[in-house]
Design an enzyme around this catalytic site. Sequence first.
Site, mmCIF file in Angstrom:
data_model
loop_
_atom_site.group_PDB
_atom_site.id
_atom_site.type_symbol
_atom_site.label_atom_id
_atom_site.label_comp_id
_atom_site.label_asym_id
_atom_site.label_seq_id
_atom_site.Cartn_x
_atom_site.Cartn_y
_atom_site.Cartn_z
ATOM 1 C CG ASP A 1 -1.812 1.068 1.161
ATOM 2 O OD1 ASP A 1 -1.984 1.817 0.184
ATOM 3 O OD2 ASP A 1 -2.744 1.192 2.211
ATOM 4 C CB CYS B 1 -3.753 6.532 -3.103
ATOM 5 S SG CYS B 1 -2.031 6.995 -2.865
ATOM 6 C CD GLU C 1 -6.794 4.182 -1.793
ATOM 7 O OE1 GLU C 1 -5.920 3.656 -1.151
ATOM 8 O OE2 GLU C 1 -6.929 5.316 -2.071
#
Length: 373
Positions: free
Chosen positions: A307, A332, A366
């Site tokens: 992430d 993101c 996202e």
Amino acid sequence: MNTALCSSFGSCASCVLGLDYTSQKELKIARTKELFSSIWQACGFNSECCFFETNESGFRSRAEFRLWHDESGVHYAMNGADKKPVIIETCAIVDAKISALMPRILEKINGNSSLKERIFGCEFVASSDEVLAILLYHKDIESIKAELKNLANELKINLIARSKGKKLVFGSEILNQKIKVNSKILNYKISPDGFIQPNASANEKMLNFVYSKLANHNKKDLCELYCGHGNFSVALAPLFRKVLATEINKASTALAKQNAEQNGVKNLEFARLSADEFAKALRAEREFKRLKHLELSSYDFSHILVDPPRAGCDESVLNLMMEFQNIIYISCSQASLRRDLDLLAKTHKITDFALFDQFAHTNHIESIVLLKK
């Protein structure tokens, strides 16, 4: 969003999509299909991408505002399209607890010359049941310590004040967050000093999506990079034999350990390393004292979860990911995700692609991508 929902729409540059929510959803899906169509073909992905909606208002659990001074006092402000400040009375997208606190704290600041003087920003963080305000000053906050303490007591809130090199805390800077994953309530401690998913509802959907997809995988051990306060690793640990999660931020690593302990997760270890450092450690290119409590050779990794920040993954990290049978990539930024998938597509195929609308009325989306060698 329109002026019926927010009177600042059109002048504030935070929300930019003046479409009804169905049209926003269609636009984001269409953009994703256009950007990723060639990589989907290269990876053999033939399914539709899933889209998880958000509420149109009240969804932001973290928000930052400028404080603008004029002859009538201090006001909340956001940048306009021309970068000039736009004074706002309310903000439709923030959590209800933040929305309720905003006018109360501003009234107290305007009613106290010491609190008002040289204040330039206000941030808010909300959890399931709590809210925290952070006041930013261009002066020594020690000089107004008593006034700040009274403010926190009068409003019955957690409060942080910051100025250059100084920080004062009244109440707690750690908030308690409840998240339901696979029908179980997990309790997390979160801090404004580390990364926090800014849309709690979307975060819960992301955790449950990954959990449900991995439930049917053949699994051994999980490696997670950029783990923050343990958001994913704590939730996913029950699915694996062992989990090793890494994070460079010292405060976030400490919280991650607490989150594992308070949720009774015993098969999870943390290492305070950057993703690049961990890649070197796993390849035995370098030894780290911060790994002395672990025996890397005891892990049999079947999955890796990343992430990363908006810039995406470094090449060394991508090369490491390519060695794993299964990859869970949370992003993101679709631009950096598209770039990184160009390399990962050489060894892996996409099995799942999902979109999570963290911020309605913006161009942001996202993405979660699952890949298999």
